[in-house]
Structure formats: structure tokens, C-alpha cells
Enzyme design. Structure first.
Site, mmCIF file in Angstrom:
data_model
loop_
_atom_site.group_PDB
_atom_site.id
_atom_site.type_symbol
_atom_site.label_atom_id
_atom_site.label_comp_id
_atom_site.label_asym_id
_atom_site.label_seq_id
_atom_site.Cartn_x
_atom_site.Cartn_y
_atom_site.Cartn_z
ATOM 1 N N GLY A 1 2.781 -6.933 -22.613
ATOM 2 C CA GLY A 1 3.191 -5.693 -23.247
ATOM 3 C C GLY A 1 3.514 -4.548 -22.313
ATOM 4 O O GLY A 1 3.796 -3.447 -22.777
ATOM 5 N N GLU B 1 -1.192 -11.603 -19.580
ATOM 6 C CA GLU B 1 -0.070 -12.531 -19.817
ATOM 7 C C GLU B 1 1.205 -11.702 -19.852
ATOM 8 O O GLU B 1 1.638 -11.287 -20.926
ATOM 9 C CB GLU B 1 -0.184 -13.197 -21.179
ATOM 10 C CG GLU B 1 -1.405 -14.012 -21.438
ATOM 11 C CD GLU B 1 -1.537 -14.365 -22.925
ATOM 12 O OE1 GLU B 1 -2.353 -15.229 -23.215
ATOM 13 O OE2 GLU B 1 -0.844 -13.781 -23.777
ATOM 14 N N ARG C 1 7.911 -9.468 -19.845
ATOM 15 C CA ARG C 1 8.965 -8.517 -19.508
ATOM 16 C C ARG C 1 8.788 -7.863 -18.127
ATOM 17 O O ARG C 1 9.735 -7.785 -17.340
ATOM 18 C CB ARG C 1 8.979 -7.406 -20.576
ATOM 19 C CG ARG C 1 10.162 -6.464 -20.490
ATOM 20 C CD ARG C 1 10.034 -5.322 -21.515
ATOM 21 N NE ARG C 1 9.631 -5.780 -22.815
ATOM 22 C CZ ARG C 1 10.466 -6.211 -23.761
ATOM 23 N NH1 ARG C 1 11.761 -6.194 -23.548
ATOM 24 N NH2 ARG C 1 10.018 -6.633 -24.922
ATOM 25 N N CYS D 1 33.393 -10.965 -33.740
ATOM 26 C CA CYS D 1 34.157 -10.310 -34.800
ATOM 27 C C CYS D 1 33.211 -9.554 -35.727
ATOM 28 O O CYS D 1 33.139 -9.841 -36.928
ATOM 29 C CB CYS D 1 34.959 -11.354 -35.557
ATOM 30 S SG CYS D 1 35.950 -12.357 -34.436
ATOM 31 N N TYR E 1 13.990 -11.420 -22.151
ATOM 32 C CA TYR E 1 14.453 -11.306 -23.539
ATOM 33 C C TYR E 1 15.947 -10.984 -23.604
ATOM 34 O O TYR E 1 16.392 -10.216 -24.446
ATOM 35 C CB TYR E 1 13.635 -10.257 -24.305
ATOM 36 C CG TYR E 1 12.152 -10.504 -24.211
ATOM 37 C CD1 TYR E 1 11.584 -11.622 -24.813
ATOM 38 C CD2 TYR E 1 11.317 -9.649 -23.495
ATOM 39 C CE1 TYR E 1 10.226 -11.881 -24.712
ATOM 40 C CE2 TYR E 1 9.956 -9.897 -23.390
ATOM 41 C CZ TYR E 1 9.412 -11.010 -24.003
ATOM 42 O OH TYR E 1 8.079 -11.258 -23.901
#
Ligand SMILES: *Cc1c(COP(=O)(O)O)cnc(C)c1O
Length: 413
Positions: free
Chosen positions: A241, A277, A280, A355, A384
Site C-alpha cells: 500500500g 508485501e 507498487r 473506438c 498495475y
């Protein structure tokens, strides 16, 4: 006067490696569309995080942030374990030779539990009573111990960040009210060893003081529960986090965090390991997404650059509703017998090849000059990015996945 956001002008060794590899991609002929992973940047970041944590801590990597084999291979020798949450992630992790695994996820199947147990999983972060019973049964059938951390969705969790997973009604973890029952079940199931608690709570938190407070509070809470329920605590897993500042501003301050973490370590019961853990924060900086400008246009007074690529490769800005900064990498080659479209000194929106009007990566960014055939290069795309995108929507070719090797293994020029 509204603040003008400018296209970035990156510098430094990493940018040189990335722009070199992209320029070589230009020479291949097809319009450029690529992810670039710089393993040196990755390793430097992991070392920085390691030195901010103390020896009572363990650093796991959450594979879901980026499962590219080169990224996992580079990380395998640098972190203590991998956090995995699917059969595919278990297999990817095992393929790197990594032996320490933590299994997460709110919908673990029997096959996942069995595969993880057969791979000698170090910790199963259990999210429900039913899951606990199934894990206990499968462990007994396989004749192996089931090492469990109970993932608890606590009543209160005051951590800022983008995606809250605990301290609120979510699908994650055991409600705190079920804790006595879950602990009783752990003791009743012969194959299960209750090792501790798992408290992953948030995503993309940038406030180092707040994160340290969360960790300290988590440690105190776990120690209290262990004493109350007479658990021989051995791990406290505070999840991931830690975030990166996508739209600029101050990032997560590791030095501040390292200092403030001491309060948590002081409360850590003897012999207990504190597991982080991180996803990011380890990999975001090590990835770039690059796409060639296929066209430039103006509609209703607004300028657009249109990419060979888009949100089906890099969905994060669309998913989170922000404008992702980018740099312009000039490309000199021009292959047509007519003038090259270009714009100068204006604000532009950067859209993809899909599109749908939702396919926009950046809005109203100032560019000094932008030409068809130049590349838009988006930094902070290593976490991510590709992983969370809808790759096959519209069936365009996938981007190349390029890797810059770490400095120590790079061949001399
Ligand atoms: C996603 C996830 C992580 C990693 O989160 P980051 O925000 O990328 O650090 C860690 N643990 C669990 C259980 C997760 O679901």
C-alpha cells in the site's frame, strides 16, 4: 490563472537507457508501442527499501503489481518472498526459484490452496472461516502443515490512500467480530498452525508518517490479540500500500518512514517478524509505457494527439480518473512524401487507438513541440500498468515488452 501542466523533460541514466532502447525500436519499422522495464532502477529501489526496514522486517513482493518474468527474476534474489494470489502467480513465482511464498486473495480455490501447499507455502493469508476449514482439510489430505495468518478487516483503520480494503465494508478479510471463532477453529484443525495476522489495508498511500502509525497500531493490536487469545505469534503481515505520486508532488518519504517505524519495532513482541508485501512502490518507477503519435487533430477547438496504443495497454489513468504525465521523445525519421503534421506551444489531450472516448491517458498537457511519429513516453508505468489492462479489446497488436538489464550485467557499448 490555472496551472499549466507541461510534458516532462526527464534526465538521468535511466532515461538514457530507456530512450536508447526505444530509438532502436523505431528502427524496427513498425509504429512504436512498448513497455520498457529498467532493472537497474528496480534494484536500486529495492535496496533503498531494504535499508529503510530493520532486520526485524521481511520484504515480500506482491506479484500482481507486475508479473513480467524479467522483473520477477530480478526480484527473486533481492526480496525475502513473493506474495501470490492465483494459480498463475504461484507458477510464475515458483519458476523463478523463489521458495518463500505468501498466498492471498479473497476467493482461493481448492486447487490454489493445494498448489500453494505442495509448493511449501510459507503463509496462507486466510480470509474467511470457510476458507480456513478448506485449507485445514486440504492440508490434512496432503499430509502437510497449513501455516495461517488470519486476514482481519479491523473495525477501525484510519489510513489515507486510494483504495481502502479494511476498516470499511469490503469483500476482504474476516470481520473483526469473527476473530475468536477463527482462532478457535485454527486450534481445532489439526493441520493448521496459526502463525499470526495479516492486515493489508490500503493502496497508494503517500504519507510516510501515517503509514508508520498504521504499522505501529497494527503491531500493538496484534500483540494485544495474541495475549488475549494466547497465540504464539510469529508473524505480523502489514501488507503493502505504499504509493507513488503519479501527478507530481512529494512522494512517500522513506527516510521519514524508516525513522517513524522504530515505534512499531519497539512494540514488536520478541521473535515476531514484521512482513511488508510491497507491489507498487517497488516496481512503478522501473517501468515506462511508450506509444507513437499516429495522428494529430483539432476538434471543437481542442487539440488531440492519438497513439498507437492506449488504455487497453495502460489503463491506470482511465481506471483512477487522472491525467498521467508523459515525456515527448522526438523521432527524426519521417517516411511519407508529404509534410509532417506538428503542433507547437499548446495544451493537448493524449488519446489512444480504441473506438471509445474513454480512451484518454492525459488531458491538457502543455507541449513545446509534438509531431506525428514522435513518441509519448509515460513514466511510473511499472506497476498495475500492463497487468490491469484489457489487452484484447479491439484486438490491436500487443506492445513489445523490452527490458534494460541491470548495470552490472549490461554488455559494454
Ligand atoms: C495488492 C496487494 C499488495 C500490494 O499492494 P501495493 O499497493 O501494490 O503495495 C499486498 N498485499 C495484498 C494482500 C494485496 O492484495
Amino acid at each position: 490563472m490555472p496551472l499549466t501542466v507541461r510534458a516532462q523533460q526527464p534526465r538521468g541514466a535511466a532515461w538514457e537507457r530507456v530512450s536508447d532502447i526505444l530509438q532502436r525500436q523505431v528502427d524496427n519499422g513498425e509504429p512504436v508501442c512498448a513497455y520498457v522495464y529498467d532493472l537497474e532502477t528496480l534494484l536500486v529501489q529495492v535496496q533503498a527499501v531494504r535499508s529503510a526496514l530493520t532486520r526485524r522486517c521481511e520484504l515480500y513482493y506482491a506479484v500482481k503489481a507486475n508479473g513480467h518474468p524479467a522483473v520477477l527474476g530480478a526480484l527473486a534474489g533481492q526480496v525475502d518472498g513473493f506474495e501470490v494470489a492465483s494459480l498463475g502467480e504461484i507458477d510464475k513465482a515458483v519458476a523463478t526459484g523463489m521458495v518463500r511464498l505468501a498466498l492471498g486473495g479473497p476467493a482461493k480455490t481448492d486447487a490454489q490452496l493445494a498448489r500453494a501447499l505442495q509448493a511449501g507455502v510459507d503463509l496462507i493469508n486466510v480470509e474467511s472461516l470457510h476458507e480456513l476449514r478448506r485449507a485445514g482439510l486440504i492440508g490434512a489430505q496432503l499430509g502437510v502443515r497449513v501455516p495461517v495468518a488470519l486476514r482481519v478487516n479491523r473495525r477501525h483503520s484510519a489510513l489515507p490512500g486510494q483504495l481502502r480494503m479494511a476498516g470499511a465494508a469490503t469483500q476482504f478479510g474476516l470481520d473483526e467480530g469473527l476473530l475468536p471463532e477463527a482462532i478457535g477453529l485454527c486450534h481445532a484443525l489439526p493441520a493448521v498452525t496459526l502463525r499470526g495476522f495479516h492486515l493489508h489495508a490500503v493502496s497508494n498511500n503517500l504519507d510516510a508518517q501515517a503509514h508508520a502509525r498504521f504499522v505501529t497500531d497494527s503491531v500493538a493490536w496484534c500483540a494485544q490479540q495474541a495475549a488475549r487469545h494466547r497465540i504464539d505469534l510469529d508473524v505480523i503481515d502489514v501488507g503493502g500500500g505504499i504509493g507513488v505520486p503519479y501527478t507530481g508532488g512529494d512522494g512517500f518519504d522513506l527516510a521519514t518512514f524508516s525513522q517513524a517505524l522504530k515505534a512499531a519495532i519497539n512494540r514488536l513482541p520478541d521473535r515476531v517478524r514484521l512482513i511488508f508485501e510491497l507491489g507498487r512502490f517497488l516496481v512503478a518507477q522501473a517501468g515506462w509505457y511508450a506509444a507513437e503519435i499516429i495522428d494529430l487533430k483539432r476538434t471543437h477547438g481542442r487539440h488531440f494527439a492519438i497513439l498507437r496504443g492506449g488504455t487497453h495497454h495502460f489503463r491506470l489513468p482511465a481506471a483512477w480518473g487522472y491525467s498521467h504525465p508523459f515525456a515527448v521523445l522526438p523521432v527524426e525519421r519521417w517516411r511519407y512524401p508529404f509534410d509532417r503534421p506538428e503542433v507547437h506551444g499548446l495544451c493537448i489531450d493524449v488519446a489512444g487507438e480504441l473506438c471509445t472516448p474513454r480512451d484518454v491517458l492525459a488531458r491538457q498537457i502543455w507541449v513545446d513541440r509534438l509531431r506525428v511519429g514522435d513518441l509519448a513516453v509515460f513514466p511510473l508505468a511499472g506497476a498495475y500498468g500492463w497487468e490491469i489492462s484489457h489487452h484484447d479489446f479491439l484486438s490491436h497488436p500487443h506492445p513489445a515488452q523490452l527490458v534494460c538489464p541491470p548495470a552490472s550485467t549490461a554488455s559494454p557499448p
